[in-house]
Write a protein that holds these residues in place. Structure first.
Motif, mmCIF file in Angstrom:
data_model
loop_
_atom_site.group_PDB
_atom_site.id
_atom_site.type_symbol
_atom_site.label_atom_id
_atom_site.label_comp_id
_atom_site.label_asym_id
_atom_site.label_seq_id
_atom_site.Cartn_x
_atom_site.Cartn_y
_atom_site.Cartn_z
ATOM 1 N N GLY A 15 -25.237 -26.002 -58.694
ATOM 2 C CA GLY A 15 -24.118 -26.686 -59.338
ATOM 3 C C GLY A 15 -24.158 -28.167 -59.050
ATOM 4 O O GLY A 15 -25.114 -28.701 -58.488
ATOM 5 N N GLY A 16 -23.096 -28.849 -59.475
ATOM 6 C CA GLY A 16 -23.013 -30.273 -59.251
ATOM 7 C C GLY A 16 -23.644 -31.110 -60.338
ATOM 8 O O GLY A 16 -23.861 -32.304 -60.156
ATOM 9 N N PHE A 17 -23.958 -30.513 -61.477
ATOM 10 C CA PHE A 17 -24.556 -31.254 -62.585
ATOM 11 C C PHE A 17 -23.467 -31.842 -63.475
ATOM 12 O O PHE A 17 -22.282 -31.592 -63.275
ATOM 13 N N SER A 18 -23.881 -32.607 -64.466
ATOM 14 C CA SER A 18 -22.949 -33.162 -65.440
ATOM 15 C C SER A 18 -23.425 -32.784 -66.844
ATOM 16 O O SER A 18 -24.394 -33.317 -67.345
ATOM 17 N N SER A 19 -22.749 -31.814 -67.418
ATOM 18 C CA SER A 19 -23.085 -31.318 -68.755
ATOM 19 C C SER A 19 -24.562 -30.960 -68.898
ATOM 20 O O SER A 19 -25.259 -31.483 -69.784
ATOM 21 N N PRO A 20 -25.087 -30.070 -68.060
ATOM 22 C CA PRO A 20 -26.491 -29.667 -68.220
ATOM 23 C C PRO A 20 -26.668 -28.900 -69.530
ATOM 24 O O PRO A 20 -25.944 -27.945 -69.795
ATOM 25 N N LEU A 21 -27.639 -29.320 -70.337
ATOM 26 C CA LEU A 21 -27.799 -28.730 -71.659
ATOM 27 C C LEU A 21 -28.923 -27.714 -71.767
ATOM 28 O O LEU A 21 -28.979 -26.980 -72.746
ATOM 29 N N ASP A 22 -29.837 -27.675 -70.802
ATOM 30 C CA ASP A 22 -30.958 -26.759 -70.968
ATOM 31 C C ASP A 22 -31.578 -26.406 -69.630
ATOM 32 O O ASP A 22 -31.425 -27.142 -68.634
ATOM 33 N N VAL A 23 -32.274 -25.284 -69.617
ATOM 34 C CA VAL A 23 -33.027 -24.817 -68.453
ATOM 35 C C VAL A 23 -34.374 -24.294 -68.927
ATOM 36 O O VAL A 23 -34.554 -23.924 -70.089
ATOM 37 N N ALA A 24 -35.332 -24.270 -68.019
ATOM 38 C CA ALA A 24 -36.646 -23.694 -68.289
ATOM 39 C C ALA A 24 -37.173 -23.106 -66.990
ATOM 40 O O ALA A 24 -36.724 -23.481 -65.895
ATOM 41 N N VAL A 25 -38.116 -22.191 -67.099
ATOM 42 C CA VAL A 25 -38.707 -21.550 -65.926
ATOM 43 C C VAL A 25 -40.146 -22.026 -65.769
ATOM 44 O O VAL A 25 -40.954 -21.913 -66.701
ATOM 45 N N ALA A 26 -40.471 -22.566 -64.593
ATOM 46 C CA ALA A 26 -41.825 -23.029 -64.295
ATOM 47 C C ALA A 26 -42.715 -21.846 -63.927
ATOM 48 O O ALA A 26 -42.220 -20.770 -63.559
ATOM 49 N N PRO A 27 -44.035 -22.008 -64.003
ATOM 50 C CA PRO A 27 -44.940 -20.906 -63.652
ATOM 51 C C PRO A 27 -44.730 -20.355 -62.243
ATOM 52 O O PRO A 27 -44.970 -19.168 -61.995
ATOM 53 N N ASN A 28 -44.280 -21.216 -61.307
ATOM 54 C CA ASN A 28 -44.060 -20.739 -59.938
ATOM 55 C C ASN A 28 -42.674 -20.141 -59.733
ATOM 56 O O ASN A 28 -42.310 -19.778 -58.618
ATOM 57 N N ASN A 40 -18.857 -22.600 -72.299
ATOM 58 C CA ASN A 40 -19.706 -23.430 -73.138
ATOM 59 C C ASN A 40 -21.180 -23.351 -72.738
ATOM 60 O O ASN A 40 -21.814 -24.393 -72.484
ATOM 61 N N PRO A 41 -21.767 -22.166 -72.684
ATOM 62 C CA PRO A 41 -23.182 -22.051 -72.286
ATOM 63 C C PRO A 41 -24.098 -22.578 -73.387
ATOM 64 O O PRO A 41 -24.104 -22.059 -74.499
ATOM 65 N N LYS A 42 -24.918 -23.582 -73.078
ATOM 66 C CA LYS A 42 -25.709 -24.234 -74.121
ATOM 67 C C LYS A 42 -27.208 -24.232 -73.888
ATOM 68 O O LYS A 42 -27.959 -24.784 -74.691
ATOM 69 N N GLY A 43 -27.668 -23.627 -72.805
ATOM 70 C CA GLY A 43 -29.104 -23.517 -72.574
ATOM 71 C C GLY A 43 -29.413 -22.170 -71.958
ATOM 72 O O GLY A 43 -28.587 -21.606 -71.222
ATOM 73 N N ILE A 44 -30.605 -21.633 -72.233
ATOM 74 C CA ILE A 44 -30.939 -20.305 -71.723
ATOM 75 C C ILE A 44 -32.456 -20.176 -71.612
ATOM 76 O O ILE A 44 -33.206 -20.771 -72.393
ATOM 77 N N ALA A 45 -32.916 -19.423 -70.602
ATOM 78 C CA ALA A 45 -34.353 -19.208 -70.386
ATOM 79 C C ALA A 45 -34.537 -17.879 -69.668
ATOM 80 O O ALA A 45 -33.605 -17.354 -69.044
ATOM 81 N N CYS A 46 -35.755 -17.340 -69.738
ATOM 82 C CA CYS A 46 -36.071 -16.060 -69.102
ATOM 83 C C CYS A 46 -37.293 -16.210 -68.213
ATOM 84 O O CYS A 46 -38.189 -17.013 -68.496
ATOM 85 N N ASP A 47 -37.350 -15.414 -67.135
ATOM 86 C CA ASP A 47 -38.556 -15.368 -66.315
ATOM 87 C C ASP A 47 -39.299 -14.057 -66.555
ATOM 88 O O ASP A 47 -38.843 -13.186 -67.313
ATOM 89 N N LYS A 48 -40.449 -13.906 -65.910
ATOM 90 C CA LYS A 48 -41.281 -12.731 -66.146
ATOM 91 C C LYS A 48 -40.696 -11.458 -65.560
ATOM 92 O O LYS A 48 -41.130 -10.356 -65.913
ATOM 93 N N SER A 49 -39.713 -11.595 -64.671
ATOM 94 C CA SER A 49 -39.099 -10.425 -64.046
ATOM 95 C C SER A 49 -37.890 -9.910 -64.815
ATOM 96 O O SER A 49 -37.234 -8.959 -64.374
ATOM 97 N N GLY A 50 -37.576 -10.541 -65.932
ATOM 98 C CA GLY A 50 -36.448 -10.094 -66.733
ATOM 99 C C GLY A 50 -35.132 -10.752 -66.389
ATOM 100 O O GLY A 50 -34.087 -10.353 -66.925
ATOM 101 N N ASN A 51 -35.160 -11.754 -65.506
ATOM 102 C CA ASN A 51 -33.939 -12.499 -65.207
ATOM 103 C C ASN A 51 -33.691 -13.546 -66.289
ATOM 104 O O ASN A 51 -34.629 -14.126 -66.843
ATOM 105 N N VAL A 52 -32.425 -13.792 -66.564
ATOM 106 C CA VAL A 52 -32.023 -14.775 -67.571
ATOM 107 C C VAL A 52 -31.269 -15.891 -66.868
ATOM 108 O O VAL A 52 -30.403 -15.635 -66.028
ATOM 109 N N TYR A 53 -31.589 -17.137 -67.208
ATOM 110 C CA TYR A 53 -30.938 -18.298 -66.603
ATOM 111 C C TYR A 53 -30.165 -19.049 -67.677
ATOM 112 O O TYR A 53 -30.659 -19.240 -68.794
ATOM 113 N N VAL A 54 -28.956 -19.459 -67.325
ATOM 114 C CA VAL A 54 -28.056 -20.062 -68.303
ATOM 115 C C VAL A 54 -27.604 -21.430 -67.819
ATOM 116 O O VAL A 54 -27.161 -21.576 -66.673
ATOM 117 N N ALA A 55 -27.735 -22.428 -68.687
ATOM 118 C CA ALA A 55 -27.097 -23.719 -68.435
ATOM 119 C C ALA A 55 -25.646 -23.574 -68.855
ATOM 120 O O ALA A 55 -25.323 -23.625 -70.049
#
Length: 413
Positions: A129-142, A93-108
């Protein structure tokens, strides 16, 4: 109904009155029924590629502007929790996704209560891990990963190596701004089912605080404030008087515009907030067509995942601002041959997550049943999988929202 991916290209920058405004079908009814039939989240990398988290097949797909789609990670129609490369990996049930500048993809990875990382070669690892139904991710400038821990009503920061820090939130509620002369930060802040996060170039975190009908901002020093919204409704204008019905996705462009999916009973609106804080309607979905995922590319192209409701297209946007001339033009799409469906119903004050592809929660209740539900109730949260949402082995400390801020021991609920 199946899903489709729409691209809105805006010419020479977000918010311009001239230039190209085209609603283009990128991925729709022409792909095989085993791929991207329940698209729920979308993200763009810095090379023009678009990544899709698909909850019907529990897989991640990669596509181009031309609509060429390929499997990136996971094995369609095989859920689970497995690290590995390509089809050896498993998601739930992957429901969130984001990318960084290096081409890595992160999935909630919502059903597994974890955040996964996919490198450019398709290798999947687990970073927190250890979250409860995480719905989204984002990548910060750092490079930090920001997590909307929806079921716990908290926002977390994951640093390199998996160190997980509390940015803001505690129990369900609505607390921000000031308490007397004291800025509300960290665990003193309260959210109600935060469903989406995004980070601007200055490190400000924006949160779709779905159950409170607001967009909140977390400044780099950790101060949590209301950025736009007040009570439930549909009002455009300056941020302090604007009203949302059920904001479920928020994404920021490089030029400083915020785009929001606001869920209504039989269709969704896409709202936009300009850098001066003015809220307008960017686009309306047609009746019985809902929007689920939203992304803004580095080139300011807007991608929206919608339900494919037959041959109907998109209505022109209406706006309270005379300079807001963008519209989502007509896009025709037939229903997919796949048997996977998406619910298009939600109440004016809540979004039911009982179908296979609703990404929001109501101010009063949302369940996270194993069929694909994504959020938590305002009073309780049930996990979408058998994976425990207890604290992971990564170290837990509390952050004020900035990498340079002081930290104190904290614990995941």
């Amino acid at each position: 109904m199946a899903t489709q991916l729409i691209m809105i290209e805006q010419g020479s920058g977000a918010g311009v009155a001239s230039g190209k405004n085209v609603g283009k079908l990128v991925v729709g009814n022409l792909f095989p029924s085993t791929t991207a039939d329940g698209m729920n989240a979308v993200a763009c990398d810095w090379s023009g590629n678009v990544y899709i988290a698909d909850i019907a097949t529990n897989a991640i797909y990669k596509t181009t502007d031309g609509g060429d789609i390929s499997l990136f990670a996971g094995l369609p129609n095989n859920d689970g929790f497995v690290n590995g490369t390509g089809t050896a990996a498993r998601f739930n049930n992957p429901k969130g996704i984001a990318c960084d500048k290096s081409g890595n993809v992160y999935v909630a990875d919502t059903g597994n209560n974890r955040i996964r990382k996919i490198d450019p070669n398709g290798k999947v690892t687990t970073i927190a891990g250890g979250f409860s139904s995480p719905l989204d991710v984002a990548v910060a400038p750092n490079g930090d990963i920001i997590v909307a821990d929806t079921g716990n009503h908290r926002i977390y920061r994951v640093r390199a190596g998996g160190q997980t820090l509390l940015v803001a939130g505690s129990t369900i509620g609505n607390a921000s701004g000031n308490n007397g002369n004291v800025k509300i930060k960290g665990s003193a802040a309260k959210f109600n089912t935060p469903s989406s996060v995004t980070v601007d170039n200055s490190g400000n975190i924006y949160v779709a605080d779905t159950g409170n009908y607001q967009i909140k901002i977390i400044h780099p020093d950790g101060w949590v404030k209301i950025f736009a919204g007040s009570t439930v409704g549909n009002v455009n204008g300056i941020a302090s008087v604007a009203k949302f019905t059920s904001p479920t996705r928020v994404k920021v462009s490089r030029s400083g515009f915020l785009y929001i999916i606001d869920v209504v009973s039989t269709y969704n609106r896409i709202k936009r907030i300009d850098p001066n804080g003015n809220v307008s309607t960017f686009g309306n979905m047609v009746k019985n067509e809902l929007a689920y995922g939203l992304a803004v590319s580095p080139a300011d192209k807007i991608y929206v995942v919608t339900s494919a409701s037959g041959s109907e297209g998109h209505e022109s946007s209406s706006s309270s601002s005379s300079s807001d001339s963008e519209s989502v033009s007509s896009v025709s799409s037939a229903s997919s041959a796949s048997s996977m469906t998406q619910s298009s119903g939600s109440s004016a004050s809540s979004v039911s997550s009982a179908s296979s592809n609703n990404s929001a929660s109501s101010a009063s209740s949302v369940s996270s049943a194993s069929s694909n539900n994504s959020a938590s109730s305002a009073s309780s949260v049930s996990s979408a999988s058998s994976v425990s949402s207890k604290s992971s082995s990564s170290s837990m400390t509390q952050s004020s929202g900035s990498s340079s801020s002081s930290e104190s021991p904290g614990a995941r609920p």
